[in-house]
Design an enzyme around this catalytic site. Sequence first.
Site, PDB file in Angstrom:
ATOM      1  N   GLU A   8       8.647 -18.747  -0.722  1.00  0.00           N
ATOM      2  CA  GLU A   8       8.304 -18.459   0.676  1.00  0.00           C
ATOM      3  C   GLU A   8       8.811 -17.084   1.088  1.00  0.00           C
ATOM      4  O   GLU A   8       8.152 -16.363   1.841  1.00  0.00           O
ATOM      5  CB  GLU A   8       8.855 -19.540   1.610  1.00  0.00           C
ATOM      6  CG  GLU A   8       8.400 -20.967   1.291  1.00  0.00           C
ATOM      7  CD  GLU A   8       6.911 -21.120   1.092  1.00  0.00           C
ATOM      8  OE1 GLU A   8       6.142 -20.445   1.798  1.00  0.00           O
ATOM      9  OE2 GLU A   8       6.509 -21.910   0.212  1.00  0.00           O
ATOM     10  N   HIS A  25       6.597 -14.388  -0.001  1.00  0.00           N
ATOM     11  CA  HIS A  25       5.432 -14.287   0.888  1.00  0.00           C
ATOM     12  C   HIS A  25       5.684 -13.347   2.067  1.00  0.00           C
ATOM     13  O   HIS A  25       4.728 -12.869   2.681  1.00  0.00           O
ATOM     14  CB  HIS A  25       5.096 -15.663   1.476  1.00  0.00           C
ATOM     15  CG  HIS A  25       4.151 -16.478   0.648  1.00  0.00           C
ATOM     16  ND1 HIS A  25       2.971 -15.990   0.150  1.00  0.00           N
ATOM     17  CD2 HIS A  25       4.212 -17.774   0.249  1.00  0.00           C
ATOM     18  CE1 HIS A  25       2.343 -16.954  -0.516  1.00  0.00           C
ATOM     19  NE2 HIS A  25       3.076 -18.045  -0.477  1.00  0.00           N
ATOM     20  N   GLU A  44      -0.710 -16.383  -3.294  1.00  0.00           N
ATOM     21  CA  GLU A  44      -0.033 -17.507  -3.944  1.00  0.00           C
ATOM     22  C   GLU A  44       0.461 -17.203  -5.358  1.00  0.00           C
ATOM     23  O   GLU A  44       1.534 -17.626  -5.747  1.00  0.00           O
ATOM     24  CB  GLU A  44      -0.935 -18.738  -3.937  1.00  0.00           C
ATOM     25  CG  GLU A  44      -1.205 -19.280  -2.536  1.00  0.00           C
ATOM     26  CD  GLU A  44       0.068 -19.501  -1.724  1.00  0.00           C
ATOM     27  OE1 GLU A  44       1.154 -19.623  -2.306  1.00  0.00           O
ATOM     28  OE2 GLU A  44      -0.032 -19.526  -0.486  1.00  0.00           O
ATOM     29  N   MET A  79       5.735 -23.566   4.288  1.00  0.00           N
ATOM     30  CA  MET A  79       4.767 -22.594   4.815  1.00  0.00           C
ATOM     31  C   MET A  79       5.497 -21.331   5.244  1.00  0.00           C
ATOM     32  O   MET A  79       6.495 -21.393   5.966  1.00  0.00           O
ATOM     33  CB  MET A  79       4.000 -23.207   5.992  1.00  0.00           C
ATOM     34  CG  MET A  79       2.994 -22.256   6.641  1.00  0.00           C
ATOM     35  SD  MET A  79       1.610 -21.814   5.531  1.00  0.00           S
ATOM     36  CE  MET A  79       1.084 -20.264   6.263  1.00  0.00           C
ATOM     37  N   GLU A  80       4.941 -20.204   4.831  1.00  0.00           N
ATOM     38  CA  GLU A  80       5.630 -18.915   4.908  1.00  0.00           C
ATOM     39  C   GLU A  80       5.492 -18.211   6.250  1.00  0.00           C
ATOM     40  O   GLU A  80       5.304 -16.997   6.283  1.00  0.00           O
ATOM     41  CB  GLU A  80       5.101 -18.013   3.791  1.00  0.00           C
ATOM     42  CG  GLU A  80       3.614 -17.586   3.938  1.00  0.00           C
ATOM     43  CD  GLU A  80       2.617 -18.493   3.235  1.00  0.00           C
ATOM     44  OE1 GLU A  80       2.950 -19.665   2.984  1.00  0.00           O
ATOM     45  OE2 GLU A  80       1.509 -18.023   2.949  1.00  0.00           O
TER      46      GLU A  80
HETATM   47 ZN   LIG Z   1       2.776 -19.990  -1.144  1.00  0.00          ZN
END
Ligand SMILES: [Zn+2]
Length: 827
Positions: free
Chosen positions: A291, A294, A313, A258-259
């Site tokens: 990540e 992101h 994404e 998770m970014e």
């Molecule tokens: Zn992602």
Amino acid sequence: MPALQRTEARTRARLLQVHGYAIDLDLTRGETVFGCTTVIRFGSAEAGAETFLDLRPRTLHRAVLNGTELDPAALDGNRLRLTGLLAENELRLETDQDYSSTGEGLHRYTDPADGAVYLYATCGPDLAPLVFPCFDQPDLKAPLTVAATAPADWTVLANGAGKQVAAGRWEFEPTLPISTYLFTVVAGPLHSVYSEHDGIPLGLHGRRALAADLDREAAELFEVTAASFDRLHQLFDQRYPFGRYEQAFMPEFNWGAMENPGCVVFAEDMLFHSAPTEAERTTRAMVVAHEMAHMWFGDLVTLRWWDDIWLNESFAEYLGYRVTAEATRFTSSWSGFAVKRKGWGYDADQRSTTHPIAASGVESVAEAMSNFDGISYAKGAAALRQLVAWLGDEAFFAGINEHFARHRLGNAELSEFLDVLAQSSGRDVHGWAERWLRTSGVDTLRLAVRHDGERVLSAELVPDGSRPHLVGLGVFDLDGTGRPVLRESFEVEVEPGRPTALPQLAGAPRPALLLPNFGDLSWAKIRLDEDSWRTVASALSRIEDPLTRAVLWEHARDLTRDGELPPAAYLDLVAAHLPGEPVDAIVEAVLTFCRLRLLPCLAPADRPAAEARVASAARELLARPEADQGLRLAALKSAIENATGPEQLAELEGWLADGAYGTELSASLRWAGLVRLAAQGVIGEERIAVELAADPGLTASEGAARARAALPEVEAKERAWALLFDSAGGLSNAQLNATAQGFWQSGSEQVQGAYLERYFAEIGSAGARGDMTARLLAGSLFPTGQSTPEAVALAERTLADDGLSPALRRVLTDQVDDLARAARIRG
Ligand SMILES: [Zn+2]
């Protein structure tokens, strides 16, 4: 209370301007709750207006708005109404919040090996109120200032830079304005390794019990991190803006990573407690780059609403693969994309639940959540590859940099992004987007070749679909030994609705193999001419280029899924070409397809022979002296999981005792072996308990859960069922998943039979246990191997129930589509 609706979010965004959150967490309040004091300063465009706050506390002790106490009893579900707003407001809340065991909100994990406790927060897409009260929507960004009280031997991380100011007391600097879904804290007696690159302080963190793994992997992780920063800094005008860059590897994490700005959380298996394959290393590098991408796509410029998750994404996915290929030693990352990741997307794009990449009309966060799928990731990235091929790098990145400049620390939506790309390229990007981003489904490109035996008379690509494609075409001849060798490749533009002639080939010697989508630039199914397929069947493993082999293996998978290639013929291909395949990403993808998709299509009576064929191909690969460690690991895993019959099972027992092919089994392979032996009735509970006691870590506890559920006895199945469906059982997400994965076993049809009807009768109740639990029960526990018309009918009856939660309905619908497809293949 329903999830936030787009219209509500829009109204609230027009009214409010959030200046900042001060969040003070007390992590010393025991095993079930933590304390949270939140002060929110915000402006209102309209004096006297009203709005609402999102919060999901165990207990709301106090709420004070502009000095006036609000009645905590006014909390209505997950919302607190705020009335009489001033131009400038201060809202103070004191709450107790529940720890999570499902990875939603602030997850609490106790290490069975040493009793140590670890916490990490997951807030996307709408889980932040499980941690702190907030206006939880992506376009109300604000600086977060975090403080935490924790046990004295803990390290606490958050999005901003911080330090321990007194024993157990941590304070963090305010972040730049970020969305609430990007908040995190990570805490526990962490083992940490620090470094620095190009002025950016770097940290790696994991459980104390995994200190040796983290130390061993740190060099490669820092190397990939540094290389990815360098490449992104070349591509983007703006530097990484969030200060420190922490990467924490945490247990029982539901996603790959998770970014969170400044503090990315990864699933801890990426620390490779067991030796990895090269494919796993490549995937990890890709996830690190994903990540990091992101930090710009998602964190610096954020979607305004969840229908644009592809803006997050697809870009992160595209750049994840691209940066890995261009800047790290994992130069063949696109082969893994072709042979594995795209299949995930192709499957999603052919189900009834398919949707455009840019899904318009997503009204609630709950709907949006279902679109974190193979379409938003794999197809979106493939569409971007097409776009870049069409526009060229220069125009593409000029547009992106303009996009970042215009929306830095703010929000943007699709149309704004298309505007800058159209401007930078001078091309009809809006028209391209209509056809690529606003439509769903997969196009097919079919080769039609006429020849006189020696020379090609005519060749064309016949498209079936609605999109233009820029695709490569590979032309192969056989050399004297029968090996396909590339004669030439060229690119063609295919317009929808009409065949594209390939005049380059007319009059040329008849090729042994013509491959559309050579180089894998597009998102399309391919259909070869007969001669070309014959070459593939006889010489696939002898083609030199790994990406070409990857595209062809994906093609064979697609043919099998469409019922155009019988499972037995796919297994022929496996027997002939897998033992000679030198790339472990391809070996892994093919073996995984066999296990998860192909074998479950077969009637139970046909399965043991097919499993034995897969296991034999894996053993043949293992016997090759030149097979490297990655290939051996991929093959050994499959040989273990498919071990069938007294001889192979006895050999498997030998591997557990003495190692296999000269090496001791890693913990995860050892547990894969124990699960197989349990499922086949060779070992029982007693042995599982002994193995667990010998090494009581996370791998073992999940392995034991899987093995116990796999035991082919009525009492064991009944016990597993009770654990899965009794919500009071309190299994964590990871334990629940492992139990579900172990439940259905080939060969246990007799004992399992009764649970098919029970599954469909009881699964509806899972919706009430939260989205993550519902998703795990509908996904991992789905009876994939029961591909009969009766099972399909039962499943469809369940879907007819209007009361299913949206998350449950989506996963079940996908599973039922796949089950029906498998039933058709079984025939
Ligand atoms: Zn992602």
